[in-house]
Write an enzyme that holds these catalytic residues in place. Structure first.
Site, PDB file in Angstrom:
ATOM      1  N   GLN A  69      -4.178  -1.670   9.794  1.00  0.00           N
ATOM      2  CA  GLN A  69      -4.076  -2.978   9.131  1.00  0.00           C
ATOM      3  C   GLN A  69      -4.731  -4.060   9.987  1.00  0.00           C
ATOM      4  OE1 GLN A  69      -2.979  -3.634   5.973  1.00  0.00           O
ATOM      5  NE2 GLN A  69      -3.668  -5.710   6.358  1.00  0.00           N
ATOM      6  N   LYS A  85       0.838  -1.212   0.000  1.00  0.00           N
ATOM      7  CA  LYS A  85       0.000   0.000   0.000  1.00  0.00           C
ATOM      8  C   LYS A  85       0.868   1.255   0.000  1.00  0.00           C
ATOM      9  CE  LYS A  85      -3.803  -2.488   2.165  1.00  0.00           C
ATOM     10  NZ  LYS A  85      -4.352  -2.997   3.427  1.00  0.00           N
ATOM     11  N   ASP A 118     -10.736   3.548   4.508  1.00  0.00           N
ATOM     12  CA  ASP A 118     -10.850   2.105   4.297  1.00  0.00           C
ATOM     13  C   ASP A 118     -12.252   1.590   4.638  1.00  0.00           C
ATOM     14  OD1 ASP A 118      -9.643  -0.251   3.402  1.00  0.00           O
ATOM     15  OD2 ASP A 118      -9.044  -0.878   5.416  1.00  0.00           O
TER      16      ASP A 118
END
Length: 282
Positions: A98, A54, A121
């Site tokens: 994450q 990413k 996200d």
């Protein structure tokens, strides 16, 4: 869509990133560098790889990647403190925690701590609610990627029966809502669903999001159906049995090179969206 169609995610991702380049340059010329902060807790090797991928994707486009690596034994309280600091940081436009975090941490509390304006996200319940109601700015990235691929290839959605296998809060549930908002008829299945093969056989669009390799079998697929495989298992294997499903499918995403690359490009897009939004509010 009479001929079998390979839904090439790499091509879709490249297209999205091409469109982002000019937008990043425009922001930079106005003194703003889009910035994504990634928070990695512990030393899980696959999580570390994802974060690195990413970060590299950000840097290629001129998006700043702020990487925060926290020890595995950190408390929930200290993790929340880090997230609050990022919420307050004017230079940060998007925050990505994450997943998964170590088991002693309250992951949901950590997700909920992310500012809605920086939830690129799509992990907060507030963001999910907005997505469900049809006005969310940043849906979860894998569901957003699935929709982007369907749009890119002009796959008809309205009036079609979509069957989603999996109900996770950042994949199965939000993709069900996005498809419902596009006037599909949606059936969401899961580990307790009875007669799963029969239900999948009715689908015009199948979303495999169950986290089990080759779980969706070829003879479950109605001839001509569209198969979107959102699974990624060890050995580059999806949640659908690609060789068998491809025989019946009218269109199918490969693994790798399907939903995965588009997921990362949607994260970049949401970060750029957030940077533009913040600049326009000033």
């Amino acid at each position: 869509m009479e001929n079998k169609l390979l839904l090439n995610g790499t091509r879709v991702a490249t297209d999205i990133k091409e469109q982002l380049k000019g937008r990043v340059e425009e922001l930079t010329s106005r003194g703003v560098t889009p910035c994504l902060a990634t928070v990695l807790v512990g030393d899980d090797p696959s999580s570390a790889t994802y974060v690195k991928m990413k970060g590299n994707a950000c840097e290629k486009l001129g998006i700043l990647s702020k990487r925060i690596h926290l020890p595995a034994e950190i408390t929930t309280e200290d993790l929340l403190k880090t997230i609050h600091e990022l919420n307050e940081d004017e230079a940060v436009h998007g925050i990505l925690l994450q997943h998964p975090v170590p088991s002693h941490i309250d992951e949901r509390a950590a997700f909920e701590a992310i500012d809605i304006e920086k939830d690129v996200d799509g992990v907060t319940s507030w963001g999910f609610g907005q997505t469900s109601f049809g006005f969310g700015s940043y849906p979860s990235c894998t569901p957003a990627a699935i929709m982007a691929i369907l749009n890119y290839y002009d796959v008809p959605i309205e009036g079609k029966h979509a069957v989603i296998v999996g109900r996770s809060p950042i994949l199965g549930k939000p993709v069900s809502m996005l498809l419902l908002n596009r006037n599909a008829t949606v059936t969401t299945c899961h580990s307790r669903t009875q007669n799963l093969p029969e239900i999948v056989k009715q689908a015009d669009i199948v979303v495999a999001a169950v986290g089990k390799p080759k779980f969706i079998k070829g003879d479950w697929i109605k001839p001509g159906a569209v198969v979107m495989d959102a699974g990624y298992n060890p050995g580059n294997i999806g949640d659908a049995d690609y060789e068998e499903c491809e025989k019946n499918a009218g269109a199918i995403t490969p693994v790798p090179g399907g939903v995965g690359p588009v997921t990362i490009s949607m994260l970049l897009k949401h970060t750029v969206d957030a940077a533009e939004k913040k600049l326009n509010q000033q």
